[in-house]
Write an enzyme that holds these catalytic residues in place. Structure first.
Site, PDB file in Angstrom:
ATOM      1  N   HIS A  67       3.263   5.852  35.581  1.00  0.00           N
ATOM      2  CA  HIS A  67       3.893   7.021  35.436  1.00  0.00           C
ATOM      3  C   HIS A  67       3.704   7.829  34.513  1.00  0.00           C
ATOM      4  CE1 HIS A  67       6.656   4.843  33.080  1.00  0.00           C
ATOM      5  NE2 HIS A  67       7.334   6.025  32.649  1.00  0.00           N
ATOM      6  N   LYS A 108       0.795  -5.247  29.305  1.00  0.00           N
ATOM      7  CA  LYS A 108       0.769  -6.307  28.596  1.00  0.00           C
ATOM      8  C   LYS A 108      -0.507  -7.168  28.681  1.00  0.00           C
ATOM      9  CE  LYS A 108       3.663  -8.161  25.725  1.00  0.00           C
ATOM     10  NZ  LYS A 108       4.545  -7.480  24.625  1.00  0.00           N
ATOM     11  N   THR A 196       9.702  -3.822  14.381  1.00  0.00           N
ATOM     12  CA  THR A 196      10.581  -4.453  15.258  1.00  0.00           C
ATOM     13  C   THR A 196      11.994  -5.066  14.789  1.00  0.00           C
ATOM     14  OG1 THR A 196       8.603  -5.073  16.663  1.00  0.00           O
ATOM     15  CG2 THR A 196      10.648  -6.233  17.317  1.00  0.00           C
ATOM     16  N   SER A 364       4.457   1.872  17.007  1.00  0.00           N
ATOM     17  CA  SER A 364       3.085   2.040  17.345  1.00  0.00           C
ATOM     18  C   SER A 364       2.620   3.261  18.131  1.00  0.00           C
ATOM     19  CB  SER A 364       2.783   1.019  18.669  1.00  0.00           C
ATOM     20  OG  SER A 364       2.584  -0.256  18.265  1.00  0.00           O
TER      21      SER A 364
END
Length: 473
Positions: A67, A108, A196, A364
């Site tokens: 999308h 992934k 993270t 990222s």
């Protein structure tokens, strides 16, 4: 990977999706399209080891959603890698990117190896061959699919991927954007390593600063003084614990695969890490209590529990024994659906992984933008800002007849470096996402938990993108 209840990781993600979908008004066909993985690439290739043996490597790349493009998601090296796990993590990436307004589809990758069992030379051969296989099928590129580090990989592997891609795409000006998490010297961005963990800290801090949420949990507002237990001292767990410690929280428990330790008066994260480097274990850290079973610390009393290791560590078997008031999912999928239901009944707030650990993909994104713009953050405005601040400060001192301290002068005059801008952008992203999710949760009392609210947020954004593309009139 199967949960204790017998269904797969991907099925767990689908269950959470279905649970949230009933709180949206989208057509069932759109919802079904969002749930499914768009492309699954399973590959096998041989490599010759340094001892002369030839081994066949099993690897995957999954693109969950187109999308938005490019797709985005890490590559992990682990013996636990399988197609189901990679599909589940790709789906979570789609929802994660949507929630934090990063314009990527989810993806992934995984290679089924134990990286500790291979030499650096062998790992380089595996990484480069994997990259070449992705290039063959157009599963990598700055506008197509952009990998990143994950469990078992880091800057070194990303540099190998970049070099392989550049070698096979001579003259492509935006080639550096084909992968993120690179060394800074190879087009990486400052602040990516701790991103993270810092994102987990920003997200949980915002939750702790919400009076209505803290009142329900009978906790004071703010992070300072909160008792925190962290499972996993890898990159994410270490930085999460460190940022909480620096903000005034008390790190009472730390858990690793060799066991866990506890100290009601607090543990110094860096000292524990030094102790582990010297002894090979966090156990027997001076002044702490040992638990030989690494999950025991999870069941101790604390304000915030942060699982930052692997999937399904809190499940139907141990969820009833959890005493924390807030669980922050720094890892991917650390709770099973059974655990969610049990913890919800206990009144424990679960801050879900699908947005809480989005710091990595957010930074990222900043790295990818840097690669496409070909200029370092702060380069154009740092000196201008410092000169302007110097002028303003000089005028104020002249008008008031007072002089600020040298410490304050340095703070006021400082122009933003790349890491300052990256962290500022990450903080804004996590605060905005947290507020959006909590707002959805509070406006729809029937939504049972924060995870479901996060899925509702993600579904609405992804479905809106499909609708605006005109795919579903």
């Amino acid at each position: 990977m199967s949960s204790p209840a017998g269904y797969s990781f991907f099925e767990s993600v689908e269950r959470s999706f279905d649970k949230a979908a009933v709180f949206t008004d989208w057509d069932p066909g759109i919802l079904e399209q969002i749930k499914q993985c768009n492309s699954v690439y399973q590959m096998r290739f041989p490599i010759k080891r340094e001892n002369g043996d030839i081994v066949t490597i099993e690897a995957y790349r999954v693109q969950h959603s187109h999308h938005k493009t490019p797709c985005k998601g890490g590559i992990r090296f682990s013996l636990a890698v399988n197609q189901d796990e990679v599909m589940a993590l790709a789906a979570l990436m789609t929802y994660k990117c949507a929630i934090v307004n990063v314009p990527f589809g989810g993806a992934k990758g995984g290679i089924k190896i134990n990286p500790r069992g291979y030499t650096p030379y062998e790992l380089e051969k595996i990484t480069r061959r994997y990259t070449a296989e992705l290039i063959k099928k157009n599963f990598i590129g700055p506008g197509t699919d952009v990998p990143a580090p994950d469990y078992g990989t880091g800057e070194r592997e990303m540099a190998w991927i970049l070099d392989t891609y550049v070698a096979m795409h001579p003259g492509e000006i935006d080639a550096a954007g084909c992968v993120t998490g690179k060394p800074v010297t190879q087009g990486g961005v400052r602040g990516r390593k701790e991103a993270t963990g810092l994102g987990v800290f920003y997200g949980l801090s915002e939750v702790c600063n919400m009076p209505s949420v803290m009142a329900k949990l009978d906790l004071p507002i703010g992070v300072k003084g909160k008792r925190v237990c962290v499972q996993g001292l890898g990159n994410v767990g270490y930085h999460t614990a460190l940022f909480f410690q620096q903000a005034g929280a008390i790190i009472v428990g730390l858990a690793e695969y060799e066991g866990s330790i506890w100290n009601n008066d607090g543990l110094d994260v860096n000292k524990v890490l030094t102790h582990r480097t010297k002894t090979g274990s966090i156990l027997d850290f001076p002044g702490s209590q040992n638990f030989t079973k690494n999950t025991e610390a999870l069941e101790m009393e604390c304000d915030i529990l942060i699982p930052a290791a692997l999937e399904n560590v809190i499940n139907g078997e141990n969820a009833a024994r959890i005493k924390a008031k807030i669980i922050g999912e720094a890892a991917n999928g650390p709770l099973t659906p059974e655990a969610d239901e049990i913890l919800n009944l206990k009144g424990i707030l679960v801050v879900p992984d699908m947005y809480l650990n989005a710091g990595g993909v957010t930074v990222s994104y900043f790295e990818w933008l840097k690669n496409l713009s070909h200029v370092r953050y702060g380069r154009l405005e740092k000196r201008f800002t410092e000169n302007m601040n110097h002028h303003i400060l000089g005028q104020l001192e002249e008008l008031t007849g007072k002089t600020v301290t040298s410490l304050e002068r340095d703070f006021i005059m400082h122009g933003a470096d790349e890491i300052d801008l990256v962290r500022s952008g990450l903080e804004e992203t996590m605060i905005t996402a947290t507020r959006e999710i909590v707002d959805i949760w509070q406006k729809t009392p029937a939504i049972p938990d924060m995870r479901t609210a996060a899925y509702v947020c993600a579904i609405n954004k992804v479905a809106t993108s499909y609708a605006e593309l005109g795919i579903f009139p």
